[in-house]
Design a protein around this motif. Structure first.
Motif, PDB file in Angstrom:
ATOM      1  N   GLN A   6      38.225  17.009  21.347  1.00  0.00           N
ATOM      2  CA  GLN A   6      37.717  17.049  22.711  1.00  0.00           C
ATOM      3  C   GLN A   6      38.874  17.154  23.700  1.00  0.00           C
ATOM      4  OE1 GLN A   6      34.502  13.646  21.852  1.00  0.00           O
ATOM      5  NE2 GLN A   6      34.262  14.594  23.878  1.00  0.00           N
ATOM      6  N   SER A   7      38.620  17.879  24.768  1.00  0.00           N
ATOM      7  CA  SER A   7      39.620  17.964  25.822  1.00  0.00           C
ATOM      8  C   SER A   7      38.942  18.087  27.184  1.00  0.00           C
ATOM      9  CB  SER A   7      40.535  19.181  25.595  1.00  0.00           C
ATOM     10  OG  SER A   7      39.790  20.373  25.668  1.00  0.00           O
ATOM     11  N   PRO A   8      39.584  17.585  28.242  1.00  0.00           N
ATOM     12  CA  PRO A   8      40.762  16.741  28.176  1.00  0.00           C
ATOM     13  C   PRO A   8      40.400  15.357  27.640  1.00  0.00           C
ATOM     14  CG  PRO A   8      39.911  16.782  30.401  1.00  0.00           C
ATOM     15  CD  PRO A   8      39.052  17.724  29.603  1.00  0.00           C
ATOM     16  N   LEU A   9      41.410  14.542  27.362  1.00  0.00           N
ATOM     17  CA  LEU A   9      41.128  13.180  26.907  1.00  0.00           C
ATOM     18  C   LEU A   9      40.696  12.302  28.076  1.00  0.00           C
ATOM     19  CD1 LEU A   9      43.930  12.524  24.266  1.00  0.00           C
ATOM     20  CD2 LEU A   9      41.540  13.119  23.895  1.00  0.00           C
ATOM     21  N   SER A  10      41.199  12.604  29.256  1.00  0.00           N
ATOM     22  CA  SER A  10      40.742  11.871  30.437  1.00  0.00           C
ATOM     23  C   SER A  10      40.786  12.786  31.646  1.00  0.00           C
ATOM     24  CB  SER A  10      41.586  10.618  30.678  1.00  0.00           C
ATOM     25  OG  SER A  10      42.899  10.969  31.033  1.00  0.00           O
ATOM     26  N   LEU A  11      39.966  12.436  32.627  1.00  0.00           N
ATOM     27  CA  LEU A  11      39.776  13.293  33.789  1.00  0.00           C
ATOM     28  C   LEU A  11      39.368  12.409  34.961  1.00  0.00           C
ATOM     29  CD1 LEU A  11      39.569  16.295  34.613  1.00  0.00           C
ATOM     30  CD2 LEU A  11      37.236  16.283  33.741  1.00  0.00           C
ATOM     31  N   VAL A  12      40.012  12.619  36.103  1.00  0.00           N
ATOM     32  CA  VAL A  12      39.661  11.869  37.308  1.00  0.00           C
ATOM     33  C   VAL A  12      39.273  12.870  38.380  1.00  0.00           C
ATOM     34  CG1 VAL A  12      40.428  10.230  39.067  1.00  0.00           C
ATOM     35  CG2 VAL A  12      41.296  10.045  36.717  1.00  0.00           C
ATOM     36  N   VAL A  13      38.079  12.700  38.959  1.00  0.00           N
ATOM     37  CA  VAL A  13      37.584  13.626  39.973  1.00  0.00           C
ATOM     38  C   VAL A  13      37.004  12.825  41.129  1.00  0.00           C
ATOM     39  CG1 VAL A  13      37.095  15.398  38.246  1.00  0.00           C
ATOM     40  CG2 VAL A  13      35.269  13.840  38.957  1.00  0.00           C
ATOM     41  N   HIS A  14      36.654  13.563  42.197  1.00  0.00           N
ATOM     42  CA  HIS A  14      35.984  12.935  43.337  1.00  0.00           C
ATOM     43  C   HIS A  14      34.498  13.259  43.290  1.00  0.00           C
ATOM     44  CE1 HIS A  14      39.604  11.527  45.258  1.00  0.00           C
ATOM     45  NE2 HIS A  14      40.152  12.704  45.077  1.00  0.00           N
ATOM     46  N   GLU A  15      33.731  12.356  43.857  1.00  0.00           N
ATOM     47  CA  GLU A  15      32.277  12.595  43.941  1.00  0.00           C
ATOM     48  C   GLU A  15      32.013  13.971  44.509  1.00  0.00           C
ATOM     49  OE1 GLU A  15      30.532   9.278  46.169  1.00  0.00           O
ATOM     50  OE2 GLU A  15      29.173   9.007  44.482  1.00  0.00           O
ATOM     51  N   GLY A  16      31.050  14.659  43.913  1.00  0.00           N
ATOM     52  CA  GLY A  16      30.692  15.986  44.386  1.00  0.00           C
ATOM     53  C   GLY A  16      31.359  17.111  43.621  1.00  0.00           C
ATOM     54  N   ASP A  17      32.451  16.796  42.912  1.00  0.00           N
ATOM     55  CA  ASP A  17      33.125  17.821  42.114  1.00  0.00           C
ATOM     56  C   ASP A  17      32.255  18.229  40.930  1.00  0.00           C
ATOM     57  OD1 ASP A  17      36.580  16.572  42.373  1.00  0.00           O
ATOM     58  OD2 ASP A  17      35.270  17.635  43.801  1.00  0.00           O
ATOM     59  N   THR A  18      32.555  19.399  40.383  1.00  0.00           N
ATOM     60  CA  THR A  18      31.945  19.858  39.130  1.00  0.00           C
ATOM     61  C   THR A  18      32.979  19.749  38.021  1.00  0.00           C
ATOM     62  OG1 THR A  18      30.370  21.348  40.191  1.00  0.00           O
ATOM     63  CG2 THR A  18      30.985  21.859  37.927  1.00  0.00           C
ATOM     64  N   VAL A  19      32.583  19.250  36.877  1.00  0.00           N
ATOM     65  CA  VAL A  19      33.518  19.099  35.766  1.00  0.00           C
ATOM     66  C   VAL A  19      32.991  19.816  34.529  1.00  0.00           C
ATOM     67  CG1 VAL A  19      34.404  16.895  36.587  1.00  0.00           C
ATOM     68  CG2 VAL A  19      32.533  16.919  34.952  1.00  0.00           C
ATOM     69  N   THR A  20      33.937  20.249  33.700  1.00  0.00           N
ATOM     70  CA  THR A  20      33.604  20.863  32.416  1.00  0.00           C
ATOM     71  C   THR A  20      34.378  20.141  31.326  1.00  0.00           C
ATOM     72  OG1 THR A  20      33.209  23.026  33.406  1.00  0.00           O
ATOM     73  CG2 THR A  20      33.669  22.971  31.045  1.00  0.00           C
ATOM     74  N   LEU A  21      33.657  19.609  30.360  1.00  0.00           N
ATOM     75  CA  LEU A  21      34.274  18.934  29.222  1.00  0.00           C
ATOM     76  C   LEU A  21      34.144  19.832  27.996  1.00  0.00           C
ATOM     77  CD1 LEU A  21      32.748  15.365  29.740  1.00  0.00           C
ATOM     78  CD2 LEU A  21      34.702  16.423  30.862  1.00  0.00           C
ATOM     79  N   ASN A  22      35.195  19.835  27.181  1.00  0.00           N
ATOM     80  CA  ASN A  22      35.254  20.754  26.060  1.00  0.00           C
ATOM     81  C   ASN A  22      35.222  20.039  24.712  1.00  0.00           C
ATOM     82  OD1 ASN A  22      35.952  23.241  27.688  1.00  0.00           O
ATOM     83  ND2 ASN A  22      37.604  21.875  28.264  1.00  0.00           N
ATOM     84  N   CYS A  23      34.623  20.710  23.748  1.00  0.00           N
ATOM     85  CA  CYS A  23      34.578  20.170  22.386  1.00  0.00           C
ATOM     86  C   CYS A  23      34.709  21.337  21.410  1.00  0.00           C
ATOM     87  CB  CYS A  23      33.268  19.431  22.147  1.00  0.00           C
ATOM     88  SG  CYS A  23      33.079  18.815  20.466  1.00  0.00           S
ATOM     89  N   SER A  24      35.750  21.323  20.602  1.00  0.00           N
ATOM     90  CA  SER A  24      35.884  22.345  19.563  1.00  0.00           C
ATOM     91  C   SER A  24      35.775  21.674  18.196  1.00  0.00           C
ATOM     92  CB  SER A  24      37.207  23.089  19.688  1.00  0.00           C
ATOM     93  OG  SER A  24      38.286  22.207  19.463  1.00  0.00           O
ATOM     94  N   TYR A  25      35.339  22.426  17.217  1.00  0.00           N
ATOM     95  CA  TYR A  25      35.116  21.815  15.911  1.00  0.00           C
ATOM     96  C   TYR A  25      35.522  22.753  14.789  1.00  0.00           C
ATOM     97  CZ  TYR A  25      30.828  24.613  16.049  1.00  0.00           C
ATOM     98  OH  TYR A  25      29.932  25.655  16.146  1.00  0.00           O
ATOM     99  N   GLU A  26      35.927  22.130  13.700  1.00  0.00           N
ATOM    100  CA  GLU A  26      36.187  22.845  12.465  1.00  0.00           C
ATOM    101  C   GLU A  26      35.560  22.030  11.355  1.00  0.00           C
ATOM    102  OE1 GLU A  26      40.758  23.996  13.594  1.00  0.00           O
ATOM    103  OE2 GLU A  26      40.240  23.910  11.462  1.00  0.00           O
ATOM    104  N   VAL A  27      34.360  22.377  10.971  1.00  0.00           N
ATOM    105  CA  VAL A  27      33.671  21.657   9.892  1.00  0.00           C
ATOM    106  C   VAL A  27      33.022  22.684   8.979  1.00  0.00           C
ATOM    107  CG1 VAL A  27      33.217  19.599  11.288  1.00  0.00           C
ATOM    108  CG2 VAL A  27      31.500  21.410  11.164  1.00  0.00           C
ATOM    109  N   THR A  28      32.876  22.301   7.724  1.00  0.00           N
ATOM    110  CA  THR A  28      32.183  23.181   6.788  1.00  0.00           C
ATOM    111  C   THR A  28      30.676  23.007   6.948  1.00  0.00           C
ATOM    112  OG1 THR A  28      32.382  21.427   5.127  1.00  0.00           O
ATOM    113  CG2 THR A  28      34.034  23.172   5.087  1.00  0.00           C
ATOM    114  N   ASN A  29      29.966  24.083   6.822  1.00  0.00           N
ATOM    115  CA  ASN A  29      28.509  24.046   6.835  1.00  0.00           C
ATOM    116  C   ASN A  29      27.944  23.351   8.078  1.00  0.00           C
ATOM    117  OD1 ASN A  29      26.001  24.645   5.859  1.00  0.00           O
ATOM    118  ND2 ASN A  29      25.921  22.955   4.399  1.00  0.00           N
ATOM    119  N   PHE A  30      28.408  23.786   9.236  1.00  0.00           N
ATOM    120  CA  PHE A  30      27.964  23.220  10.515  1.00  0.00           C
ATOM    121  C   PHE A  30      26.445  23.311  10.639  1.00  0.00           C
ATOM    122  CE2 PHE A  30      28.090  22.298  14.992  1.00  0.00           C
ATOM    123  CZ  PHE A  30      27.057  23.063  15.530  1.00  0.00           C
ATOM    124  N   ARG A  31      25.851  22.211  11.190  1.00  0.00           N
ATOM    125  CA  ARG A  31      24.409  22.247  11.437  1.00  0.00           C
ATOM    126  C   ARG A  31      24.099  22.041  12.914  1.00  0.00           C
ATOM    127  NH1 ARG A  31      20.436  18.199   8.370  1.00  0.00           N
ATOM    128  NH2 ARG A  31      21.171  16.724   9.918  1.00  0.00           N
TER     129      ARG A  31
END
Lengths: 111, 115
Positions: A6-31
């Motif tokens: 996951q990235s970023p590990l931490s994030l500080v924003v102000h009220e009203g902002d839009t944020v995007t959190l990321n998750c990448s994966y490497e697993v066999t036989n993803f469901r």
């Protein structure tokens, strides 16, 4: 070795902002890929994604999965202080209900 | 409908002491799990039980034992506690939903400190 990053590990924003959190994966036989929100106590379920390109939405939160590029994003629009939490991403693999978790993104929303 | 319950909420042990963490769910789920959560490490699976009478090791099983007492209850035992087992422990359960999804529901956690 299966992993979820996951990235970023931490994030500080102000009220009203839009944020995007990321998750990448490497697993066999993803469901499926799941997002959880964890405030002070137990994680609570947000979304489960199994198909590429289909957006899941709940209020100001939305999430989408890209199975070709092996990642997902969680968007939060018009953030509020109550969105402050750790957001956890996890994946399941075919034939098992076990979750493999990432380390989480700590989001802090300041007034 | 209480969901997943855990006892105790807090516990302090001395090194070498033993204890059992209790977990129960009332959602008629087949699968139950024990996780530990340490700062910066996310949730790591200790043991899980896919059905009554079966248990399997997860990512970090050393120093722990489990018992799936019946469909509702899944306990975690520390036979000889060590400071490295200081952590927050979560129990979870899952069962099939419509469409075949298996989201996990978590208990409130047990904060364990081993001195």
């Amino acid at each position: 070795e299966d992993k979820v990053v996951q990235s970023p590990l931490s994030l500080v924003v102000h009220e009203g902002d839009t944020v995007t959190l990321n998750c990448s994966y490497e697993v066999t036989n993803f469901r499926s890929l799941l997002w959880y929100k964890q405030e002070k106590k137990a994680p609570t379920f947000l979304f489960m994604l199994t198909s590429s390109g289909i957006e899941k939405k709940s209020g100001r939160l939305s999430s989408i999965l890209d199975k070709k590029e092996l990642f997902s994003i969680l968007n939060i629009t018009a953030t509020q202080t109550g969105d402050s939490a750790v957001y956890l991403c996890a994946v399941t693999q075919g034939g098992s209900e076990k979750l493999v978790f990432g380390k989480g993104t700590k989001l802090t929303v300041n007034p | 409908n209480a969901g997943v319950t855990q006892t105790p909420k807090f516990q302090v042990l001395k090194t070498g002491q033993s204890m059992t963490l209790q977990c129960a769910q009332d959602m008629n789920h087949n699968s139950m799990y024990w996780y530990r959560q340490d700062p910066g490490m996310g949730l790591r699976l200790i043991y899980y039980s896919a059905s009554e009478g079966t248990t399997d090791k997860g990512e970090v099983p050393n120093g722990y034992n489990v018992s799936r007492l019946n469909k509702r209850e899944f306990s975690l035992r520390l036979e000889s506690a060590a400071p490295s087992q200081t952590s927050v422990y979560f129990c979870a359960s899952s069962g099939p939903r419509q469409g075949g999804s298996y989201e996990q529901y978590f208990g409130p956690g047990t904060r364990l400190t081993v001195t």
